[in-house]
Design an enzyme around this catalytic site. Structure first.
Site, short mmCIF file in Angstrom:
data_model
loop_
_atom_site.label_atom_id
_atom_site.label_comp_id
_atom_site.label_asym_id
_atom_site.label_seq_id
_atom_site.Cartn_x
_atom_site.Cartn_y
_atom_site.Cartn_z
N SER A 34 -5.04 -4.72 8.67
CA SER A 34 -4.25 -5.89 8.24
C SER A 34 -5.04 -7.19 8.17
O SER A 34 -4.53 -8.18 7.64
CB SER A 34 -3.05 -6.09 9.16
OG SER A 34 -2.07 -5.15 8.85
N LYS A 60 -5.31 -8.69 4.82
CA LYS A 60 -4.17 -9.35 4.15
C LYS A 60 -4.42 -10.82 3.81
O LYS A 60 -4.16 -11.23 2.67
CB LYS A 60 -2.89 -9.19 5.00
CG LYS A 60 -2.39 -7.75 5.04
CD LYS A 60 -1.28 -7.58 6.07
CE LYS A 60 -0.77 -6.13 6.13
NZ LYS A 60 0.11 -5.89 7.28
N TYR A 114 -3.20 -0.91 -1.73
CA TYR A 114 -2.99 -1.52 -0.41
C TYR A 114 -3.71 -0.71 0.68
O TYR A 114 -4.43 -1.27 1.52
CB TYR A 114 -1.48 -1.60 -0.11
CG TYR A 114 -1.20 -1.90 1.34
CD1 TYR A 114 -1.42 -3.17 1.86
CD2 TYR A 114 -0.76 -0.89 2.20
CE1 TYR A 114 -1.21 -3.43 3.21
CE2 TYR A 114 -0.55 -1.15 3.54
CZ TYR A 114 -0.77 -2.42 4.04
OH TYR A 114 -0.58 -2.68 5.37
N TYR A 124 2.43 -11.15 13.77
CA TYR A 124 3.72 -10.45 13.67
C TYR A 124 4.76 -11.04 14.64
O TYR A 124 4.86 -12.26 14.77
CB TYR A 124 3.53 -8.95 13.92
CG TYR A 124 2.39 -8.34 13.18
CD1 TYR A 124 2.32 -8.43 11.80
CD2 TYR A 124 1.36 -7.71 13.84
CE1 TYR A 124 1.27 -7.88 11.10
CE2 TYR A 124 0.30 -7.16 13.16
CZ TYR A 124 0.25 -7.25 11.78
OH TYR A 124 -0.79 -6.72 11.11
N VAL A 176 -4.47 -2.98 13.07
CA VAL A 176 -4.21 -1.87 14.00
C VAL A 176 -5.45 -1.06 14.39
O VAL A 176 -5.36 -0.20 15.26
CB VAL A 176 -3.15 -0.87 13.47
CG1 VAL A 176 -1.75 -1.41 13.63
CG2 VAL A 176 -3.43 -0.46 12.05
N1 GLN Z 1 -2.81 0.00 7.08
C1 GLN Z 1 -1.94 -0.37 8.17
C2 GLN Z 1 -0.50 -0.10 7.80
O1 GLN Z 1 -0.12 -0.35 6.71
C3 GLN Z 1 -2.14 -1.83 8.49
C4 GLN Z 1 -1.25 -2.32 9.59
C5 GLN Z 1 -1.89 -3.28 10.53
O2 GLN Z 1 -3.10 -3.39 10.65
N2 GLN Z 1 -1.06 -3.95 11.31
O3 GLN Z 1 0.28 0.35 8.59
#
Ligand code: GLN
Length: 322
Positions: free
Chosen positions: A66, A69, A191, A243, A261
């Protein structure tokens, strides 16, 4: 003793302090992420004049997840402008987990670009313009930002594609409301591909330093983002980057940041430094336990919180009031 030696001492001591902390668990919902070394732990700081200070595992690669992003959101802002991007993604914290299956009931759009729905919508805009060149464009951006040749890890990509039911559900939900067009599967793959790009903590700190340096890369001098894009990206990171932990993070740390993550965390100190930390064990919010603890300590020691008492505020205003 030079300033950098002092900073090196601090980074070493923060790394040492948290090294033995084994709280949390490595993400397993993407099977390939479960293979990460749970003990890996690296901290890197890059200044806007391109000096890097590190401790621990800062040259081992992990998938950016993420933390991609904000960078891809910035690219969309550069390509399409704030208004057009605003027709595909909102700017409100959702208060929900990163992969929550919901859209803002008032607008029908994803709440913000830092959660999965918003990021899928944003890369969908790029896909509408670039089609099968989207992936290359994003890798070129990451390579430019990091100063390294950034590639995706095919096994992580495949692993996430076969377990992407929630993200697939989000993509089709968005298609049903009208602002997200086909081809849904290709956009979903774009994505997942951006999330599978491999970076190191050192590279992440360099990428963050471009945001700290108002969009200009600290070593190449290239203007990657305009100042307005950076302001938009950092604001979004500040309010939504962590988040459903974003509020507490703003209180305790007070920096624009983004977690992933794989256990990575990027934070930005405006006009000063980029921070990249990696430690795979996560808390219940999907944020890295040791990365959060280390960033909190660095913030405390260096007075980095946005509302720290030593922060003088607007230099323009100071011309009017003394
Ligand atoms: N690729 C992961 C997902 O879409 C990214 C989520 C994250 O890093 N919080 O679940």
């Amino acid at each position: 003793m030079s300033e950098l030696t002092l900073l090196q001492g601090l980074v070493d001591s923060v790394h040492e302090k948290h090294k033995e902390n084994q709280e949390g668990a490595v993400a397993t919902y993407i099977p390939a992420l479960a293979e990460a070394d749970p003990d890996a732990f690296g901290i890197a700081i890059t200044t806007i004049d391109n000096k890097t200070v590190t401790a621990g595992d800062v040259d081992s690669a992990f998938s950016i997840q993420s933390v991609s992003k904000p960078f891809v959101y910035g690219l969309a802002l550069e390509e399409f402008g704030i208004e057009a991007v605003g027709r595909h993604v909102g700017s409100e914290p959702s208060g929900e987990s990163f992969n929550s299956i919901e859209l803002n009931p008032d607008t029908g759009l994803p709440f913000n670009p830092m959660i999965n729905a918003g990021a899928i919508s944003v890369v969908g805009m790029l896909y509408d313009a670039l089609a099968d060149k989207t992936g290359d464009r994003i890798l070129r951006l990451f390579s430019e930002l990091s100063g390294s040749d950034i590639r995706i890890d095919e096994s992580i990509f495949e692993s996430e594609m076969t377990t992407a039911a929630r993200n697939r559900a989000l993509a089709y939900l968005m298609q049903s409301t009208g602002f997200f067009n086909a081809p849904v599967e290709e956009k979903l793959a774009s994505y997942v591909s951006q999330c599978s790009a491999m970076v190191t903590a050192r590279e992440l700190s360099i990428m963050a330093a471009t945001l700290a340096n108002i969009g200009t890369h600290p070593s190449s001098g290239n203007a990657v983002y305009s100042p307005l894009t950076v302001r938009q990206v950092l604001s979004m990171m500040f309010t939504c980057g962590m988040y459903d932990y974003a509020g507490r993070w703003a209180l305790d740390v007070g920096l624009p940041a983004k977690s992933g993550v794989s256990g990575c965390l990027m934070a930005v100190v405006n006009r000063q430094i980029g921070i990249g930390i990696w430690s795979p064990r996560l808390d219940g919010y999907g944020n890295s336990v040791r990365a959060i603890a280390a960033c909190r300590d660095l913030t405390e020691e260096l007075g980095l919180h946005a509302f720290e008492f030593s922060n003088r505020g607007s230099s323009i205003l100071s011309m009017y009031i003394k």
